[in-house]
Design a protein around this motif. Structure first.
Motif, PDB file in Angstrom:
ATOM      1  N   SER A   1       0.821  -1.223   0.000  1.00  0.00           N
ATOM      2  CA  SER A   1       0.000   0.000   0.000  1.00  0.00           C
ATOM      3  C   SER A   1       0.852   1.271   0.000  1.00  0.00           C
ATOM      4  O   SER A   1       0.312   2.383   0.083  1.00  0.00           O
ATOM      5  CB  SER A   1      -0.929  -0.008   1.215  1.00  0.00           C
ATOM      6  N   VAL A   2       2.183   1.126  -0.093  1.00  0.00           N
ATOM      7  CA  VAL A   2       3.028   2.330  -0.109  1.00  0.00           C
ATOM      8  C   VAL A   2       2.934   2.977  -1.497  1.00  0.00           C
ATOM      9  O   VAL A   2       3.129   2.309  -2.512  1.00  0.00           O
ATOM     10  CB  VAL A   2       4.504   1.981   0.210  1.00  0.00           C
ATOM     11  N   THR A   3       2.619   4.257  -1.524  1.00  0.00           N
ATOM     12  CA  THR A   3       2.470   4.943  -2.819  1.00  0.00           C
ATOM     13  C   THR A   3       3.663   5.864  -3.072  1.00  0.00           C
ATOM     14  O   THR A   3       4.377   6.258  -2.143  1.00  0.00           O
ATOM     15  CB  THR A   3       1.191   5.808  -2.845  1.00  0.00           C
ATOM     16  N   ILE A   4       3.807   6.226  -4.339  1.00  0.00           N
ATOM     17  CA  ILE A   4       4.877   7.164  -4.699  1.00  0.00           C
ATOM     18  C   ILE A   4       4.645   8.520  -4.016  1.00  0.00           C
ATOM     19  O   ILE A   4       5.604   9.200  -3.624  1.00  0.00           O
ATOM     20  CB  ILE A   4       5.016   7.279  -6.246  1.00  0.00           C
ATOM     21  N   GLU A   5       3.367   8.868  -3.778  1.00  0.00           N
ATOM     22  CA  GLU A   5       3.080  10.147  -3.075  1.00  0.00           C
ATOM     23  C   GLU A   5       3.644  10.092  -1.659  1.00  0.00           C
ATOM     24  O   GLU A   5       4.244  11.053  -1.172  1.00  0.00           O
ATOM     25  CB  GLU A   5       1.564  10.420  -2.982  1.00  0.00           C
ATOM     26  N   ASP A   6       3.445   8.937  -0.994  1.00  0.00           N
ATOM     27  CA  ASP A   6       3.972   8.827   0.371  1.00  0.00           C
ATOM     28  C   ASP A   6       5.489   8.942   0.373  1.00  0.00           C
ATOM     29  O   ASP A   6       6.075   9.594   1.244  1.00  0.00           O
ATOM     30  CB  ASP A   6       3.559   7.487   1.002  1.00  0.00           C
ATOM     31  N   ILE A   7       6.116   8.278  -0.600  1.00  0.00           N
ATOM     32  CA  ILE A   7       7.583   8.317  -0.650  1.00  0.00           C
ATOM     33  C   ILE A   7       8.059   9.749  -0.873  1.00  0.00           C
ATOM     34  O   ILE A   7       8.958  10.237  -0.183  1.00  0.00           O
ATOM     35  CB  ILE A   7       8.096   7.349  -1.752  1.00  0.00           C
ATOM     36  N   ARG A   8       7.414  10.447  -1.808  1.00  0.00           N
ATOM     37  CA  ARG A   8       7.817  11.843  -2.110  1.00  0.00           C
ATOM     38  C   ARG A   8       7.567  12.760  -0.915  1.00  0.00           C
ATOM     39  O   ARG A   8       8.405  13.565  -0.547  1.00  0.00           O
ATOM     40  CB  ARG A   8       6.993  12.373  -3.290  1.00  0.00           C
TER      41      ARG A   8
END
Ligand code: NAP
Ligand code: HSE
Length: 428
Positions: free
Chosen positions: A232-239
């Motif tokens: 469930s980890v998204t690129i938005e969370d990473i950014r």
């Protein structure tokens, strides 16, 4: 003259072939360092005819790994097939019953059946060694059992699955979605045959359960590991986590608390400047904390032919030297059953919400947090084109129970669109 140490190797895949290569290429060095010649007597795999790019002609072939495990002319059964049931379990049990020492890279087997296998081995006066099962080439089991043996271990944590760390760091570097990088990793052969073992945190959870047993003198209890994968980890969370000074890692943490043994494997935020935050690609890192030594960090390849075979052979050489110790560092019959801590120690959390951009929306969120006793440390709202405003909040330390209560309350405010994301922050 000292007799050679005779090996039977079951499993000739990535790790098994690596072990054969080390024995063939470094025979004299292994003998000088361990005091005994190390010889392979017989091998087993599913296919006898598969080309494995290594000369197996000097060795006997056994179709059935259980027959290999029972042979009179082997001293050590080396189990490199994998799987927590089936031939790996049957052959390991047969080897112990036949009075052999066992060297294994199989974290699943040991995490599920470690206590029973350890008791059987210790009654038989034999050892089971499994350095390769946790963090591949990193000698973390040796570190806990030997170098740190005089410490009361207070916490074990780390990144123990290279595939997940590869996916998370590749998402960040290339700005790609989880789905795109998952497919890429699968095509490159980085994921287990059942990828859920990697991305679901199960493989790493097995490793954490083994380390927790050694560190805290408790019976290995994989069922008590709180597991959450990286799906469930998204690129938005990473950014956005990066924007707040954090990296997202699939982090394992084991610690003994007043409420029992806490074991969890889940995506966490770690400071981007910390050793764990800087860990790139498929590399593993284990952080150990002891009352006398303080904190030490071990970093290296957690998988692959060479690193994993290196760990297997370190164990074989210990047996050649006559160095045996209890499977989990102290006699299996003395290991206690740990009470599982059902809630984690308080921590700060990262929250990502989409809020309706209208007067009072943020105030309702702040009130929901405040009413659950959660204090806001930092907050950021991003520029946006559409009706929902992306808002990030970093809380002060709170419990998961209070956080869940606040998230329910936030859902009731009617100003949050979609489900909020909440990720624990581990400050190291
Ligand atoms: P692998 O490449 O899939 O090799 C498995 C081997 O086991 C193959 O040679 C296979 O035979 C053999 N095998 C499977 N079922 C068998 C059966 N029923 N009877 C006889 N042989 C059987 O696996 P691996 O990557 O080397 O991993 C081996 C173990 O090391 C696993 O427990 C894994 O979790 C652990 N480990 C692996 C790594 C890594 O980097 N690969 C790192 C740490 C730990 P065929 O070749 O004929 O199919
Ligand atoms: N799938 C595992 C990893 C292999 O990615 O770390 C080593 O256990």
């Amino acid at each position: 003259m000292t007799q050679p140490l005779r090996l039977g190797i079951a499993g000739l895949g990535t790790v098994g072939v690596g072990v054969v290569r080390i024995v063939q290429n470094h025979a004299d060095m292994l003998e000088k360092r361990s005091g005994r010649r190390i010889e392979i007597v017989a091998v087993s795999a599913r296919s006898k005819t598969k080309n494995r790019d290594v000369d197996l002609s000097p060795y006997d072939w056994e179709d059935d790994p259980v027959d290999l495990a029972k042979r009179d002319d082997i001293d050590v059964f080396v189990e490199l097939m994998g799987g927590d049931e089936g031939p790996a379990k049957a052959a390991t049990e047969a080897a112990i019953a036949a009075g052999k020492d066992v060297v294994s890279a199989n974290k699943a087997l040991l995490a599920m059946h470690g206590q029973a296998l350890a008791e059987a081995a210790e009654i038989a006066g034999r050892s089971i060694k499994y350095e390769a099962a946790v963090a591949g080439g990193i000698p973390v089991i040796k570190a806990l059992n030997e170098g740190l043996a005089a410490n009361d271990i207070t916490r074990v944590m780390g990144v123990m699955n290279g595939s997940c760390n590869y996916i998370l760091t590749r998402m960040e570097d290339a700005g790609l979605s989880y789905e795109a990088v998952f497919d890429e990793a699968n095509q490159l052969g980085y994921l287990e045959a059942d990828p859920e073992l990697d991305v679901g945190g199960i493989d790493a959870g097995h490793k954490l359960a083994l380390l927790a047993s050694i560190a805290f003198g408790t019976q290995v209890d994989f069922g008590a590991v709180t597991l959450e994968g990286i799906g469930s980890v998204t690129i938005e969370d990473i950014r956005q986590a990066a924007d707040m000074g954090y990296k997202i890692k699939l982090l394992g943490v084991a610690q003994m608390t007043g409420r029992g043994l806490e074991q969890r494997m889940s995506p966490c935020l770690v400071p981007d400047t910390s050793p764990l935050g800087q860990l790139q690609g498929g590399t593993n890192m284990i952080v150990l904390e002891g009352d006398s030594v303080g904190q030490i960090v071990l970093r290296g390849a957690g998988a692959g032919e060479g690193p994993t075979a290196s760990a297997v052979m370190g164990d074989v050489m210990d047996i050649a030297r006559g160095f045996r110790m209890p499977v989990f560092g102290q006699p299996a019959k003395d290991l206690r059953k740990a009470r599982a801590a059902h809630s984690a120690v308080p921590a700060p959390y990262y929250l990502r919400l989409q809020l309706q951009d209208k007067p009072g929306a943020l105030a309702k969120i702040a009130r929901a947090l405040g009413e659950s006793g959660i204090s806001i440390d930092r907050m950021r709202q991003y520029e946006h084109q559409d009706a929902a405003a992306p808002v990030l909040i970093v809380t002060h330390k709170t419990t998961k129970t209070a956080l869940d209560e606040a998230l329910d309350e936030i859902a009731n405010t009617g100003v949050a669109t979609g489900s909020p994301v909440a990720i624990r922050i581990e400050n190291l």
